[in-house]
Write a protein that holds these residues in place. Structure first.
Motif, PDB file in Angstrom:
ATOM      1  N   LEU A  18      18.288-110.419  61.303  1.00  0.00           N
ATOM      2  CA  LEU A  18      16.897-110.755  60.970  1.00  0.00           C
ATOM      3  C   LEU A  18      15.928-109.893  61.766  1.00  0.00           C
ATOM      4  N   SER A  19      16.229-109.803  63.064  1.00  0.00           N
ATOM      5  CA  SER A  19      15.329-109.089  63.948  1.00  0.00           C
ATOM      6  C   SER A  19      15.302-107.583  63.653  1.00  0.00           C
ATOM      7  N   GLN A  20      16.476-106.994  63.369  1.00  0.00           N
ATOM      8  CA  GLN A  20      16.537-105.567  63.031  1.00  0.00           C
ATOM      9  C   GLN A  20      15.794-105.266  61.733  1.00  0.00           C
ATOM     10  N   LEU A  21      15.987-106.137  60.753  1.00  0.00           N
ATOM     11  CA  LEU A  21      15.350-105.922  59.453  1.00  0.00           C
ATOM     12  C   LEU A  21      13.828-106.110  59.563  1.00  0.00           C
ATOM     13  N   ALA A  22      13.411-107.116  60.322  1.00  0.00           N
ATOM     14  CA  ALA A  22      11.980-107.351  60.509  1.00  0.00           C
ATOM     15  C   ALA A  22      11.326-106.146  61.179  1.00  0.00           C
ATOM     16  N   ALA A  23      12.020-105.560  62.166  1.00  0.00           N
ATOM     17  CA  ALA A  23      11.463-104.396  62.863  1.00  0.00           C
ATOM     18  C   ALA A  23      11.343-103.213  61.909  1.00  0.00           C
ATOM     19  N   LYS A  24      12.376-103.016  61.088  1.00  0.00           N
ATOM     20  CA  LYS A  24      12.359-101.902  60.136  1.00  0.00           C
ATOM     21  C   LYS A  24      11.187-102.025  59.157  1.00  0.00           C
ATOM     22  N   LEU A  25      10.925-103.257  58.698  1.00  0.00           N
ATOM     23  CA  LEU A  25       9.893-103.462  57.676  1.00  0.00           C
ATOM     24  C   LEU A  25       8.542-103.817  58.286  1.00  0.00           C
ATOM     25  N   ASN A  26       8.516-103.884  59.626  1.00  0.00           N
ATOM     26  CA  ASN A  26       7.275-104.217  60.306  1.00  0.00           C
ATOM     27  C   ASN A  26       6.688-105.552  59.833  1.00  0.00           C
ATOM     28  N   VAL A  27       7.583-106.533  59.702  1.00  0.00           N
ATOM     29  CA  VAL A  27       7.157-107.893  59.337  1.00  0.00           C
ATOM     30  C   VAL A  27       7.676-108.850  60.405  1.00  0.00           C
ATOM     31  N   SER A  28       7.299-110.105  60.281  1.00  0.00           N
ATOM     32  CA  SER A  28       7.793-111.121  61.209  1.00  0.00           C
ATOM     33  C   SER A  28       9.154-111.626  60.726  1.00  0.00           C
ATOM     34  N   VAL A  29      10.004-112.050  61.648  1.00  0.00           N
ATOM     35  CA  VAL A  29      11.307-112.596  61.231  1.00  0.00           C
ATOM     36  C   VAL A  29      11.132-113.765  60.259  1.00  0.00           C
ATOM     37  N   SER A  30      10.049-114.498  60.387  1.00  0.00           N
ATOM     38  CA  SER A  30       9.864-115.653  59.497  1.00  0.00           C
ATOM     39  C   SER A  30       9.459-115.239  58.084  1.00  0.00           C
ATOM     40  N   ASP A  31       9.178-113.964  57.883  1.00  0.00           N
ATOM     41  CA  ASP A  31       8.905-113.468  56.525  1.00  0.00           C
ATOM     42  C   ASP A  31      10.201-113.200  55.746  1.00  0.00           C
ATOM     43  N   ILE A  32      11.335-113.202  56.464  1.00  0.00           N
ATOM     44  CA  ILE A  32      12.613-112.829  55.834  1.00  0.00           C
ATOM     45  C   ILE A  32      13.455-114.065  55.558  1.00  0.00           C
ATOM     46  N   LYS A  33      14.008-114.120  54.344  1.00  0.00           N
ATOM     47  CA  LYS A  33      14.855-115.248  53.958  1.00  0.00           C
ATOM     48  C   LYS A  33      16.156-114.713  53.348  1.00  0.00           C
ATOM     49  N   LYS A  34      17.172-115.563  53.352  1.00  0.00           N
ATOM     50  CA  LYS A  34      18.408-115.343  52.577  1.00  0.00           C
ATOM     51  C   LYS A  34      19.201-114.103  52.993  1.00  0.00           C
ATOM     52  N   LEU A  35      19.271-113.905  54.265  1.00  0.00           N
ATOM     53  CA  LEU A  35      20.155-112.876  54.801  1.00  0.00           C
ATOM     54  C   LEU A  35      21.525-113.509  54.996  1.00  0.00           C
ATOM     55  N   THR A  36      22.573-112.717  54.945  1.00  0.00           N
ATOM     56  CA  THR A  36      23.921-113.281  55.107  1.00  0.00           C
ATOM     57  C   THR A  36      24.789-112.435  56.031  1.00  0.00           C
ATOM     58  N   ILE A  37      25.521-113.092  56.918  1.00  0.00           N
ATOM     59  CA  ILE A  37      26.640-112.448  57.613  1.00  0.00           C
ATOM     60  C   ILE A  37      27.917-112.945  56.943  1.00  0.00           C
ATOM     61  N   TRP A  38      28.744-112.003  56.509  1.00  0.00           N
ATOM     62  CA  TRP A  38      30.042-112.343  55.894  1.00  0.00           C
ATOM     63  C   TRP A  38      31.172-111.994  56.855  1.00  0.00           C
ATOM     64  N   GLY A  39      32.248-112.791  56.808  1.00  0.00           N
ATOM     65  CA  GLY A  39      33.509-112.388  57.441  1.00  0.00           C
ATOM     66  C   GLY A  39      33.696-112.849  58.860  1.00  0.00           C
ATOM     67  N   ASN A  40      34.169-111.919  59.669  1.00  0.00           N
ATOM     68  CA  ASN A  40      34.606-112.198  61.038  1.00  0.00           C
ATOM     69  C   ASN A  40      33.469-111.910  62.018  1.00  0.00           C
ATOM     70  N   HIS A  41      33.372-112.687  63.077  1.00  0.00           N
ATOM     71  CA  HIS A  41      32.460-112.335  64.180  1.00  0.00           C
ATOM     72  C   HIS A  41      33.133-111.240  64.997  1.00  0.00           C
ATOM     73  N   SER A  42      33.063-110.028  64.491  1.00  0.00           N
ATOM     74  CA  SER A  42      33.699-108.881  65.139  1.00  0.00           C
ATOM     75  C   SER A  42      32.995-107.654  64.587  1.00  0.00           C
ATOM     76  N   ALA A  43      33.464-106.500  64.966  1.00  0.00           N
ATOM     77  CA  ALA A  43      32.827-105.266  64.499  1.00  0.00           C
ATOM     78  C   ALA A  43      32.957-105.076  62.990  1.00  0.00           C
ATOM     79  N   THR A  44      33.844-105.835  62.334  1.00  0.00           N
ATOM     80  CA  THR A  44      33.982-105.695  60.870  1.00  0.00           C
ATOM     81  C   THR A  44      33.014-106.594  60.097  1.00  0.00           C
ATOM     82  N   GLN A  45      32.283-107.425  60.788  1.00  0.00           N
ATOM     83  CA  GLN A  45      31.345-108.328  60.096  1.00  0.00           C
ATOM     84  C   GLN A  45      30.438-107.535  59.164  1.00  0.00           C
ATOM     85  N   TYR A  46      29.982-108.214  58.084  1.00  0.00           N
ATOM     86  CA  TYR A  46      29.106-107.517  57.145  1.00  0.00           C
ATOM     87  C   TYR A  46      27.764-108.236  56.998  1.00  0.00           C
ATOM     88  N   PRO A  47      26.719-107.652  57.591  1.00  0.00           N
ATOM     89  CA  PRO A  47      25.377-108.200  57.389  1.00  0.00           C
ATOM     90  C   PRO A  47      24.821-107.711  56.049  1.00  0.00           C
TER      91      PRO A  47
END
Ligand code: NAX
Length: 328
Positions: free
Chosen positions: A164-193
């Protein structure tokens, strides 16, 4: 007045524990009208440090804190537990093979799962933070046959919040402007945001980003490797942000997710999105009436499919390894 909720925190004397306990005791885990009784589980060598933290909890005079008990025996620590935060784990030390890591953690999460099975309250909710979190949750769940499997979850909320925070910074918006993001899979380097379903102020996040190279070569690796970047910068792994994510996870589980949004939780798969049943994998979820529900019917494009499958494959390998070790 409400009866106190029993919250057991393992690894309570560790750095996440230190960042977590005061926030629980202040009412941020369950809400400001719910008293809590803290039960700290540690290994014998760390009991004294846990006692020191308990002294500081006393010194905060938190009105909602009904008591603090310290244990080195999981059977006692989980007796009557309503919310179990499994933070303590065996870290990977230099030269340690994955097999040894899984085995050492099986020795922790198997008995803890069995103690939860035998002693927990009927409404118990379990969040595993200690790594490898997904597979530790799988092991604990496998030792708790009398508890509905979906009460066992592993934490990907920190990854979700990082995304959320990375995407908000990229788009220059607040984190609360972003909805429906997903992390899939394992909590590891293979995770897919995944931002393909995400919305920024109601419009498509992918269209707003309009930069596949950034998505592939910057966003995804930055989120997936953020833990390592924190270690590099701070000289210690994420603690306050991990505690914050654990608070967010349990708060939403108990109180529900906001309409029109979802969050990410690793929980035993029901086969949704082709993830093999039983694997503790991260999904888009909403919380309704105190339970997680996997968001259904999302279209998964080829870019996402490839990445979800790779992370799920890693989880299957971990499951195979713990099976071969007789840990589940
Ligand atoms: P620390 O090493 O500071 O603390 C861990 C504590 O657990 C220690 O006090 C230790 O005595 C205790 N412990 C070990 N075995 C135990 C057992 N059998 N029963 C009870 N307590 C036990 O680690 P910390 O930085 O607090 O991190 C804790 C865990 O969280 C680690 O496994 C870490 O990898 C994991 N993390 C998971 C994250 C996630 O997003 N899922 C992010 C943050 C963190 O890296």
């Amino acid at each position: 007045a409400k009866a106190p909720v029993n919250v057991t925190v393992t690894g309570a004397a560790g750095q996440i524990g230190y960042a977590l306990l005061f926030r629980i005791a202040s009412g941020q885990l369950l809400g400001v009208d719910t008293p809590v009784r803290l039960r700290l589980l540690e290994i014998p060598q760390a009991i004294k440090a846990a006692e020191g933290t308990a002294m500081e909890l006393d010194d905060c005079a938190f009105p909602l804190l009904a008591g603090v008990d310290i244990y080195d025996d999981p059977r006692k620590a989980f007796d009557g537990v309503n919310v179990a935060l499994l933070v303590g784990a065996r870290p990977r030390t230099k030269g340690m093979e994955r097999r040894d890591l899984l085995e050492a953690n099986g020795g922790i999460f198997g008995p803890q799962g069995a103690a939860i099975n035998d002693g927990a309250a009927d409404d118990v909710r379990v969040l595993v933070v200690g790594n490898p979190a997904n597979t530790n949750a799988l092991i604990a769940q496998a030792h708790a046959p009398d508890i509905p499997a979906d009460r066992f979850t592993a934490m990907t909320r920190l990854d979700h919040n990082r995304a959320l925070s990375q995407l908000a910074a990229k788009l220059n918006v607040s984190v609360s402007d972003i909805k429906k993001l997903t992390i899939w899979g394992n909590h590891s380097a293979t995770q897919y945001p995944d931002i393909f379903h995400a919305e920024v102020n109601g419009r498509s996040a992918v269209e707003a980003v309009n930069d596949e190279e950034w998505l592939r070569d910057t966003f995804i690796p930055t989120v997936a490797k953020r833990g390592a970047a924190i270690i590099e910068a701070r000289g210690a792994s994420s603690a306050a942000s991990a505690a914050n994510a654990a608070i967010d996870h349990v708060y939403d589980w108990v109180n529900g997710t906001p309409e029109g949004d979802w969050t990410s939780v690793a929980l035993p798969s029901d086969g949704s999105y082709g993830v093999p049943e039983g694997l503790v994998s991260s999904f888009p979820v909403v919380s309704r009436n105190g339970s997680w529900e996997i968001v259904q019917g999302l279209e998964i494009n080829e870019f996402s499919r490839e990445r979800i499958d790779a992370s799920v494959r890693e989880l299957e390998e971990e499951r195979e390894a713990v099976r071969a070790l007789g840990l589940i």
